[in-house]
Design an enzyme around this catalytic site. Structure first.
Site, mmCIF file in Angstrom:
data_model
loop_
_atom_site.group_PDB
_atom_site.id
_atom_site.type_symbol
_atom_site.label_atom_id
_atom_site.label_comp_id
_atom_site.label_asym_id
_atom_site.label_seq_id
_atom_site.Cartn_x
_atom_site.Cartn_y
_atom_site.Cartn_z
ATOM 1 N N GLY A 31 0.634 -1.125 0.078
ATOM 2 C CA GLY A 31 0.003 -0.127 0.025
ATOM 3 C C GLY A 31 0.718 1.294 0.058
ATOM 4 C CG ASN A 32 2.362 5.286 1.362
ATOM 5 O OD1 ASN A 32 1.482 6.436 1.211
ATOM 6 N ND2 ASN A 32 3.503 5.737 1.759
ATOM 7 N N GLY A 36 5.318 4.205 -9.056
ATOM 8 C CA GLY A 36 5.896 2.835 -9.147
ATOM 9 C C GLY A 36 5.175 1.823 -9.223
ATOM 10 C CG HIS A 37 3.346 0.721 -5.627
ATOM 11 N ND1 HIS A 37 3.309 1.622 -4.720
ATOM 12 C CD2 HIS A 37 3.650 -0.107 -5.190
ATOM 13 C CE1 HIS A 37 3.996 1.209 -3.649
ATOM 14 N NE2 HIS A 37 4.492 0.021 -3.705
ATOM 15 C CD GLN A 61 7.551 -7.440 3.844
ATOM 16 O OE1 GLN A 61 6.703 -8.156 3.319
ATOM 17 N NE2 GLN A 61 8.169 -6.526 3.225
ATOM 18 C CD GLU A 148 14.373 -4.532 -13.914
ATOM 19 O OE1 GLU A 148 14.603 -3.350 -14.117
ATOM 20 O OE2 GLU A 148 14.393 -5.284 -14.475
ATOM 21 C CD GLN A 153 10.367 -7.577 -2.390
ATOM 22 O OE1 GLN A 153 10.092 -7.373 -1.395
ATOM 23 N NE2 GLN A 153 9.471 -6.854 -3.252
HETATM 24 O O1 PAF Z 1 7.549 -4.958 -2.131
HETATM 25 C C1 PAF Z 1 6.735 -5.012 -1.305
HETATM 26 O O2 PAF Z 1 5.999 -4.152 -1.239
HETATM 27 C C2 PAF Z 1 6.670 -6.181 -0.434
HETATM 28 O O3 PAF Z 1 7.912 -6.480 0.266
HETATM 29 C C3 PAF Z 1 5.787 -7.332 -1.014
HETATM 30 C C4 PAF Z 1 6.320 -8.089 -2.011
HETATM 31 C C5 PAF Z 1 4.432 -7.008 -1.043
HETATM 32 C C6 PAF Z 1 5.715 -8.515 0.196
HETATM 33 O O4 PAF Z 1 4.864 -7.943 1.521
#
Ligand code: PAF
Length: 280
Positions: A31-32, A36-37, A61, A148, A153
């Site tokens: 969220g937020n 980029g998202h 995490q 990227e 990740q």
């Molecule tokens: O990149 C993120 O926003 C987070 O690490 C993810 C992949 C949604 C996992 O919580």
């Protein structure tokens, strides 16, 4: 765009689409949302007939002294952006929905998760891979998009999907940047206007390092230390600045040809990460 909060509801919708022969793309987020998202949603739309996004601030995490509590929760504004980006379904589960009991099963990718952010954020990638496994099991998408900007990740998730034969294609989407080069991140919201300008220095250092390597300087440890000092002198507290093998993420040595230069540095209270890849 529908918003659902339960695993049963998201599964029902995805099953209906897949039975109708439609492919499903997935964009997991915390969220937020920023541009980029939205570029991840755009990429998912190009690869699939229907797009599911998730918003879940995943507690496993975050380390004990990290910003889990402070992490911005902006569901209504996020839903608006997703609607405008023609996302079809938003899955926004509660912590109890995702972790109904004490979690006893963890997904951990050896080695790749140990370098870079892995050393300074112990347990972080175990939390990421565990929640991404849960989300992929819930949504069962045909493709899933990751940025990227979070290079490590992306590498860890690709490896998890490969090792566990998960039936999903991972699509990498290029880092979205502010006009001054600053990589977009939900955490940029913590920066003051002045810090936002200062933060552009990170990408400048990455570009300078990349140019030095292309020009034939393969003295990687010396380059790391010289450019870390440049960042420290500009007010950053450098967590790491590593020139690494892009496949193993281990410190690069001169025979390596695919490299990633990855940095994590704090500016005030804000931890920023960025990277560039190069082939030498
Ligand atoms: O990149 C993120 O926003 C987070 O690490 C993810 C992949 C949604 C996992 O919580």
């Amino acid at each position: 765009m529908d918003i659902v909060h339960t695993i049963a509801d998201v599964r029902q919708q995805v099953r209906d689409w897949q039975r109708a022969g439609l492919s499903v793309g997935f964009v997991p987020t915390m969220g937020n949302l920023h541009a980029g998202h939205i570029s991840l949603v755009d990429a998912a739309r190009q690869h699939a007939d229907r797009v599911v996004a998730s918003i879940f601030v995943n507690p496993t995490q975050f380390g004990p002294n990290e910003d889990f509590d402070a992490y911005p929760r902006t569901l209504n504004a996020d839903a608006e952006q997703l609607r405008s980006a023609q996302c079809n379904l938003l899955f926004a589960p509660s912590v109890d929905e995702m972790y109904p009991d004490k979690n006893l099963t963890w997904v951990d990718v050896d080695a790749l998760g140990d370098h870079l952010c892995g050393s300074s954020r112990p347990g972080h990638f175990r939390g990421v891979t565990t929640v991404v496994s849960k989300l992929l099991n819930i949504v069962s998408p045909d493709i899933a998009c990751f940025g990227e900007k979070d290079f490590q990740q992306l590498a860890v998730i690709r490896r998890m999907v490969k090792d566990l034969f998960m039936p999903v294609q991972i699509i990498a989407v290029a880092t979205h940047r502010e006009p001054n080069g600053l990589a977009m991140s939900s955490r940029n919201g913590y920066l003051s206007a002045e810090e936002k300008q200062q933060a552009a220095q990170i990408n400048k250092v990455l570009q300078a390092l990349s140019a030095a390597i292309h020009a034939g300087n393969h003295n990687y440890r010396a380059l790391e230390s010289e450019h870390s000092q440049t960042l420290e002198a500009s007010g950053f507290k450098v967590d790491y600045l590593n020139i690494a093998n892009a496949d193993t993420l281990a410190p690069a040595t001169s025979p390596d040809s695919r490299l990633v230069i990855a940095v994590a540095a704090k500016l005030g209270v804000t931890r920023l990460i960025d990277n560039v890849t190069l082939v030498v």
